[in-house]
Design a protein around this motif. Structure first.
Motif: not given
Length: 256
Positions: A16-18, A31-35, A39-42, A44-48
């Motif tokens: 839920a946090y991610l 950078a760490i949180d972006r990574r 990783e959590h969203t795979g 996917e462009e649709g999550n951007a």
């Protein structure tokens, strides 16, 4: 519960946090949180999030606000001399040959159990000021904020270099271990010398320096940009986990 470092909202778990970071803080993530979000969203462009004028405007306003805040921290007549502790001429001890965990390759990420005590702090900015300028670091050791243009070479130091130079080195992606000179063990001294002899790159160096606080929070304070882990007893495996997670991932030029 997981508390958001950006807005303070709480969530029941990491998923839920991610999801929240991806939805609400995409333009703010380090950078760490972006990574972690990728990783959590795979990936996917649709999550951007769409980058439109409103999002860009918010980012610009935040950037201006951080710059103004950091400039205020640069001192002037009201600043303290906190970062003048130490000397610009501090030199590391000679390099030593490393073995064991100190010489082993880093993992892609650090062991989460060993890093459970890591704390993340707000970004205080990246403004450069002339070396010797007073900077009022509200928390020492500092983890971000106004700093000098100079950096500190990898190595084990018996005198503390200027904090303004150490902060710039954190921005480069370094990990800096502050040790209590009155309490450091012989084993920790040797291990830190080996770590700092192994990781010497401009953008991924390890530095060990005396803690400038008269009453340090812990015998060992392990720091990266915006992150801190304290240890009263030295553990090389934990240091290795911290390096795996943060070394070479500073905001100026991430190399891992």
């Amino acid at each position: 519960m997981v508390d958001c470092e950006y807005c303070g909202e709480s969530f029941d778990g990491d998923d839920a946090y991610l999801d929240h970071l991806a939805d609400a803080h995409d333009g703010e993530l380090g950078a760490i949180d972006r990574r972690r979000v990728e990783e959590h969203t795979g990936g996917e462009e649709g999550n951007a999030l769409p980058v439109g004028p409103i999002v860009i405007g918010v980012v610009v306003v935040l950037a201006i606000g951080l710059t103004v805040y950091a400039t205020q921290l640069s001192g002037g007549d009201g600043g303290s001399n906190a970062d003048l502790v130490g000397t610009a001429g501090a030199q590391p001890l000679s390099a030593v040959e490393a073995s064991g965990v100190e010489a082993s390759s880093l993992d892609d990420t650090g062991d989460s159990d060993r890093l459970a005590g890591v704390k993340q702090f707000p970004d205080r900015g990246t403004t450069h000021v002339e070396e010797g300028s007073a900077i009022d670091y509200q928390r020492v050791p500092p983890l971000s904020g106004t700093h000098y243009a100079s950096t500190v070479d990898a190595g084990f130091y018996e005198a503390t270099p200027l904090l303004g130079s150490l902060v710039h080195t954190l921005e480069h992606g370094a990990v800096i271990v502050y040790y209590d000179p009155d309490s450091i063990s012989p084993e920790a001294r040797e291990s830190l010398r080996e770590f700092s002899s192994t990781h010497t790159g401009t953008w991924r160096s390890v530095i060990a320096v005396p803690n400038p606080n008269d009453d340090p929070r812990a015998t060992y304070v392990v720091t990266a940009w915006r992150h801190e882990l304290t240890m009263d007893s030295y553990d090389a495996e934990t240091v290795h986990a911290f390096l795996s997670e943060y070394l070479g991932r500073g905001p100026e030029n991430p190399v891992r």
